[in-house]
Enzyme design. Structure first.
Site, PDB file in Angstrom:
ATOM      1  N   LYS A   1      24.975  -3.789  -2.061  1.00 37.40           N
ATOM      2  CA  LYS A   1      26.704  -3.792  -1.938  1.00 37.40           C
ATOM      3  C   LYS A   1      27.127  -2.899  -1.554  1.00 37.40           C
ATOM      4  O   LYS A   1      28.702  -2.833  -0.707  1.00 37.40           O
ATOM      5  CB  LYS A   1      27.416  -3.364  -3.005  1.00 37.40           C
ATOM      6  CG  LYS A   1      26.694  -3.564  -4.215  1.00 37.40           C
ATOM      7  CD  LYS A   1      27.395  -2.573  -6.103  1.00 37.40           C
ATOM      8  CE  LYS A   1      26.507  -3.032  -6.570  1.00 37.40           C
ATOM      9  NZ  LYS A   1      26.293  -2.051  -7.797  1.00 37.40           N
TER      10      LYS A   1
ATOM     11  N   HIS B   1       5.295   5.786  10.895  1.00 33.89           N
ATOM     12  CA  HIS B   1       5.248   5.703  10.072  1.00 33.89           C
ATOM     13  C   HIS B   1       3.905   7.236   9.699  1.00 33.89           C
ATOM     14  O   HIS B   1       2.788   6.974   9.401  1.00 33.89           O
ATOM     15  CB  HIS B   1       4.554   4.528   9.365  1.00 33.89           C
ATOM     16  CG  HIS B   1       4.227   4.235   8.495  1.00 33.89           C
ATOM     17  ND1 HIS B   1       3.951   5.465   7.630  1.00 33.89           N
ATOM     18  CD2 HIS B   1       3.106   3.257   8.620  1.00 33.89           C
ATOM     19  CE1 HIS B   1       2.882   4.670   6.147  1.00 33.89           C
ATOM     20  NE2 HIS B   1       3.743   2.886   6.526  1.00 33.89           N
TER      21      HIS B   1
ATOM     22  N   ARG C   1       0.993  -1.434  -0.102  1.00 30.11           N
ATOM     23  CA  ARG C   1      -0.015  -0.143  -0.015  1.00 30.11           C
ATOM     24  C   ARG C   1       0.712   1.469  -0.073  1.00 30.11           C
ATOM     25  O   ARG C   1       0.878   2.228  -0.966  1.00 30.11           O
ATOM     26  CB  ARG C   1      -1.070   0.260   1.146  1.00 30.11           C
ATOM     27  CG  ARG C   1      -2.796  -0.062   1.019  1.00 30.11           C
ATOM     28  CD  ARG C   1      -2.564  -1.097   2.578  1.00 30.11           C
ATOM     29  NE  ARG C   1      -1.817  -2.351   2.970  1.00 30.11           N
ATOM     30  CZ  ARG C   1      -1.881  -3.321   2.067  1.00 30.11           C
ATOM     31  NH1 ARG C   1      -3.611  -3.657   1.282  1.00 30.11           N
ATOM     32  NH2 ARG C   1      -0.765  -4.664   3.016  1.00 30.11           N
ATOM     33  N   THR C   2       1.604   1.229   0.365  1.00 25.98           N
ATOM     34  CA  THR C   2       2.384   2.813   0.888  1.00 25.98           C
ATOM     35  C   THR C   2       3.452   3.104  -0.116  1.00 25.98           C
ATOM     36  O   THR C   2       3.114   3.982  -0.503  1.00 25.98           O
ATOM     37  CB  THR C   2       3.459   2.730   2.244  1.00 25.98           C
ATOM     38  OG1 THR C   2       2.667   2.434   3.905  1.00 25.98           O
ATOM     39  CG2 THR C   2       4.039   4.177   2.638  1.00 25.98           C
TER      40      THR C   2
ATOM     41  N   ARG D   1      11.668   3.966   2.927  1.00 25.61           N
ATOM     42  CA  ARG D   1      11.286   3.212   4.160  1.00 25.61           C
ATOM     43  C   ARG D   1      12.169   2.267   4.580  1.00 25.61           C
ATOM     44  O   ARG D   1      13.430   2.019   3.767  1.00 25.61           O
ATOM     45  CB  ARG D   1       9.551   1.980   3.657  1.00 25.61           C
ATOM     46  CG  ARG D   1       9.929   1.059   5.034  1.00 25.61           C
ATOM     47  CD  ARG D   1       8.446   0.372   4.069  1.00 25.61           C
ATOM     48  NE  ARG D   1       7.657   1.034   4.184  1.00 25.61           N
ATOM     49  CZ  ARG D   1       5.812   0.861   4.928  1.00 25.61           C
ATOM     50  NH1 ARG D   1       5.788  -0.814   4.623  1.00 25.61           N
ATOM     51  NH2 ARG D   1       5.078   1.523   4.837  1.00 25.61           N
TER      52      ARG D   1
END
Ligand code: NCD
Length: 307
Positions: A80, A129, A51-52, A101
């Site tokens: 890396k 959030h 969703r986000t 995120r």
């Protein structure tokens, strides 16, 4: 230049303006179809999301802009060994705004200090959030017509659930909000939320473990998933994962005008039989997430509202 790292980065007045803009976007989407023409959003997702990330992408596309990014740490240079600070310096050359995120608390803050474009925290570990919170505030305001004088039940994993932490932070700024915090003892809200947020603001709250007992008094019930990925051992997760299951029987105990929210994804905590109840608002909530992110992108990019 502004970032959104914490729901408190916007004042109550700025939040109201943003929610008003989201409301206008909902009513007149075509008016906004080109306000971000030529602008690019980078989505830097080091942790899974449906969703986000996709609602950010949909939001930018709806505004006429375009999107680039990655959806897992494995497919980025993080694999890396590149630092967040270096990645954001580079992304600043490619995009106008970014949503990040990250599993580590504070990673978006580190990014913001090295960035020349606005950074949006799209979830940092078990911490905050803020865009889910804006979504939740828009949902509550649209469904109940207000953000004050409400009894709000928060149920499930209140320890690791970042959406809960952010929502409490944001809601304590409104008049006469009462919280009923429903969780097993092991999954209670962290100490800093209890002391520095709830007690510091003199908020009326109770911590209980029985959902049935709470149901009759709630105006909003915010259900959450037990956050499997943040447990240190699987045994604890298995023991706690089905601690609450909202079903039709429990819904009978609730007010007729109570609404259920859930940031999603749902696992077992809301039985699918509840989905057809008119009070089940979690899919509508996901739709509000697009409007609010459109409003947020416009606000951070300082795009003028079309007339
Ligand atoms: C939430 C999250 O990522 O914190 N999901 C979301 O963004 N809608 C809730 C969760 O994962 O349980």
């Amino acid at each position: 230049m502004r970032h959104l790292l914490n729901p408190l980065d916007f004042t109550v007045e700025e939040t109201a303006q943003l929610l008003d803009l989201a409301g206008d976007i909902e009513r007149n989407p075509s008016k906004y179809a080109h306000v971000c023409d030529g602008k690019k959003l980078a989505t830097l997702f080091y942790e899974p999301s449906t969703r986000t990330r996709l609602s950010f992408e949909a939001a930018m596309l709806n505004l006429g802009g375009s999107v680039l990014g990655f959806s897992s740490a494995d497919s980025s240079s993080a694999a890396k060994g590149e630092s967040v600070a270096d990645t954001i310096r580079v992304i600043s050359c490619y995009a106008d705004i970014c949503a990040m995120r990250h599993p580590k608390e504070g990673a978006p803050l580190v990014a913001a200090t090295h960035s020349t474009i606005p950074v949006i925290n799209a979830g940092d570990g078990g911490h905050q959030h803020p865009t889910q919170t804006l979504t939740d505030l828009l949902s509550i305001r649209s469904l109940k017509g207000r953000l004050d004088n409400l009894t709000i039940g928060l149920c499930g994993d209140l320890k690791f659930g970042r959406t809960v932490h952010s929502l409490i932070n944001a809601l304590v700024r409104y008049e006469n909000i009462r919280f009923v915090l429903i969780s097993p003892p092991e999954l209670r809200i962290p100490e800093y939320i209890r002391e520095d947020v709830l007690k510091a603001h003199n908020i009326d709250f109770v911590e209980i473990d029985n959902l049935d007992e709470a149901m009759p008094e709630l105006d909003i019930l915010y259900m959450t998933r037990v956050q499997k990925e943040r447990f240190f051992n699987e045994e604890d997760y298995i023991r706690l994962k089905d601690c609450y299951i909202l079903d039709k029987k429990k819904m009978k105990l609730a007010k007729k005008d109570m609404f259920i929210l859930h940031p999603l994804p749902r696992v077992n905590e809301i039985s699918v039989e509840v989905d057809n109840d008119p009070r089940a608002a979690y899919f509508k909530q996901a739709q509000y997430g697009v409007y609010v992110r459109m409003a947020l992108i416009m606000t951070l990019l300082e795009v003028e509202k079309p007339c």
